[in-house]
Scaffold this active site. Structure first.
Site, PDB file in Angstrom:
ATOM      1  N   GLY A 327       0.819  -1.204   0.000  1.00  0.00           N
ATOM      2  CA  GLY A 327       0.000   0.000   0.000  1.00  0.00           C
ATOM      3  C   GLY A 327       0.852   1.252   0.000  1.00  0.00           C
ATOM      4  N   SER A 328       0.348   2.304   0.625  1.00  0.00           N
ATOM      5  CA  SER A 328       1.025   3.609   0.571  1.00  0.00           C
ATOM      6  C   SER A 328       2.250   3.695   1.464  1.00  0.00           C
ATOM      7  CB  SER A 328       0.033   4.699   0.960  1.00  0.00           C
ATOM      8  OG  SER A 328      -1.013   4.788   0.010  1.00  0.00           O
TER       9      SER A 328
END
Length: 628
Positions: A327-328
């Protein structure tokens, strides 16, 4: 008148008969003598060793003396793996008259339940070296010992041995990191040194116990004893003492490990904490855990089946084998890659309308904030976790440069020195996709990689290691679990570490750190809630990893999904910014947003490591309540 005799004595015939009888007698005598001499030769020459051993065993017996396994401590000297005295039931098949009758009697005396009888019989027939005891049963109670002792005259070859048995006082929270020992199986028996492992019934199976088996085990000894006809020891004739295994001091901190396990609060996930300057693993938790003591003496079938069939997979070590989209959390690493490759500068900004489009493509790759963040530069892109910025950056970099720069941080590789069973996870590349699917790489897949989705998968240990390298300004130190083996400390710089990451402009590190600090302390930071009352400078990055892909115009609604289809929550952090002492990676499966459900766990870990107890007044319950 006297009658004349018709029959006269035939001396020649009688002599012939005598000779025939004599020859036959000589032949019989010679044949019997030859048979006797042959039998004597067979017994004295061919089977000399066998009968010599049997004869000697009636008087002298050589018994192996297994070594004491080394103890395992945490970094503060707290015991993590010890040896406690126990009684084992062993059997030497060569000394047993009738194996089936002996086993039947033992089952009756020990009052074994039906489900244990089959395993008991299998162990009795398991391949062993000649005259080596086979372990039938461990940890006998007093009643069982007494019943075997009373019937010892009926059980030749059966012994009750006092030995030390491995015990884990913190089994559940340490199960995955420490691993466990178990009975030596047939395959292991083929490869083990017969002298070193004489009389030994257990060997490291997983984790630290397996990786450091050679150091922990030691060297077996032996003793020569004189026995009577019933096998009772009369006196000791000689002895070679065993060499105990080395004690092992780990980098793990028991209190940090306990805290990490408590913070996960029964949820599926993992927390890994490292000391960036040394690579020492302070905590490495996979939840849920299991009682590793069950595996030492042999777990029963029902309990093992229950662990295997548990949907939460307690036997699965998520910290080193769990594969998760990052993810981020990888946006700071991608920002550095853009700076290194000259694709961006720290001050270059884009306008975010809430989506990104590839040239000549109508599909919109959306930002998590659907109306967009407006003007976004590098630092703000990290603070607000802007997807559009990283779609654009990933497209400009391309998958080849993405793969090269992310591999430099250890993604897609085994990163640790002594973590047994660690997975490489996956850093995708053009070549990988061609080999895996026989397909070309598409530009849209590069965009997915740019926000930590798509094919990219990391382990919690990899993410923590990459975070530590980031905190070290690119200096690469391999994570390790052992601090000291015996009296020898492990060196900080271990062989086969990756090359350091060097930047043309050292100020770029500070600019990325600034963006990460704004995540937890800035007005727009995605995890600004955890910055309240922070007593040190901390940099972090939240991440929310999708379990399944949404359509272009679909919106994510956790309430409409099954629990196991919801997003994973991730957070990575290090602190203090000016002198990093701890790097943390947190993954909570199917929990939702990383800034809401993982960031506060990372904050709790850094608080516990950096602050004195009197400065850290939040307990686990209060920390978990802050999530709601």
């Amino acid at each position: 008148m006297l009658q004349r005799r018709d029959t006269l004595k035939n001396s020649e015939q009688e002599l012939r008969i005598f000779r025939m009888r004599s020859l036959l007698a000589v032949f019989v005598v010679l044949t019997l003598t030859a048979i006797l001499m042959g039998r004597l030769a067979y017994l004295q020459v061919v089977q000399h060793d066998l009968y010599s051993t049997r004869s000697e065993n009636n008087r002298v017996r050589v018994e192996p003396l297994p070594p004491t396994r080394g103890l395992i401590y945490d970094r503060e000297g707290r015991l993590l793996a010890e040896n406690r005295p126990t009684y084992n039931l062993t059997l030497v098949r060569e000394r047993v008259d009738d194996l089936d009758d002996t086993l039947t009697l033992l089952v009756e005396l020990l009052e074994l339940p039906d489900e244990d009888v089959e395993a008991f019989q299998v162990r009795s027939r398991q391949r062993q070296r000649p005259y080596q005891p086979a372990l039938l049963m461990s940890d006998l109670d007093e009643d069982q010992i007494a019943r075997v002792a009373v019937n010892r005259h009926r059980l030749p070859g059966v012994e009750v041995e006092a030995q030390l048995l491995r015990f884990y006082p913190h089994a559940e929270i340490m199960a995955h990191a420490l691993g466990y020992v178990g009975r030596i199986n047939v395959d292991e028996l083929k490869t083990l040194d017969s002298g070193r492992y004489a009389g030994t019934h257990f060997i490291g199976k997983t984790g630290v116990e397996r990786f450091y088996e050679d150091e922990l085990h030691g060297q077996a000894g032996l003793r020569k004893v004189e026995t009577n006809a019933r096998g009772r020891v009369l006196r000791e004739l000689g002895r070679v003492d065993p060499v105990p295994g080395e004690n092992l001091t780990l980098t793990l901190d028991l209190e940090m490990q306990q805290l990490a396990y408590d913070l996960l609060d029964g949820r599926r996930g993992s927390i890994v904490a490292l000391e960036p300057g040394t690579g020492e693993i302070l905590a490495m938790v996979s939840a849920p855990g299991f009682d590793s003591n069950q595996f030492v003496t042999g777990i029963d079938i029902a309990s093992y089946r229950g662990l295997q069939e548990d949907l939460d997979l307690p036997l699965f070590n998520r910290a080193i084998r769990g594969h998760y989209p990052p993810g981020s959390t990888i946006k700071p690493f991608l920002a550095l890659a853009g700076l290194v490759e000259g694709v961006i500068t720290p001050d270059r900004a884009i306008h975010d309308p809430g989506y990104y489009q590839l040239p000549n493509d109508s599909r919109r790759y959306r930002n998590w904030l659907r109306w967009g963040h407006g003007r976004v530069d590098m630092e703000r892109s990290i603070a607000v976790s802007n997807n559009t910025y990283y779609y654009s950056l990933a497209h400009d970099l391309g998958i080849d440069r993405l793969h090269k720069n992310m591999s430099a941080f250890g993604f897609g590789q085994r990163v640790a020195h002594d973590v047994q069973g660690e997975s490489t996870a996956l850093m995708p590349s053009r070549e990988w996709k061609r080999e895996r699917f026989n397909q070309a790489w598409y530009p849209g897949e590069t965009l997915s990689v740019g926000i930590g989705q798509g094919y990219w998968q990391v382990t919690p240990l990899q993410l923590a290691s990459a975070t530590a390298t980031l905190a070290n300004r690119g200096h690469w130190i391999k994570p390790r679990l052992a601090q000291q083996v015996g009296d020898e400390p492990l060196p900080v710089q271990l062989p086969d570490a990756l090359a350091d990451i060097e930047l043309v402009n050292e100020d770029w590190w500070e600019r990325v750190y600034s963006g990460m600090e704004k995540v937890v302390s800035g007005n727009e930071g995605t995890a600004r809630r955890i910055g309240t009352g922070l007593q040190y400078r901390m940099g972090g990055k939240s991440g929310t990893a999708q379990v399944f892909s949404l359509g272009q115009d679909q919106r994510y609604n956790a309430d409409e999904l099954e629990e196991r289809l919801r997003d994973h929550a991730l957070f990575m952090a290090f602190a203090p910014l000016d002198d990093p002492q701890i790097a943390v990676a947190v993954i909570v499966e199917n929990a939702g947003g990383g800034s809401t459900h993982a960031a506060h766990l990372a904050r709790a870990m850094t608080d516990a490591w950096l602050l004195e107890p009197e400065e850290n007044d939040r307990d686990v319950e209060a920390i978990l309540e802050s999530e709601e």
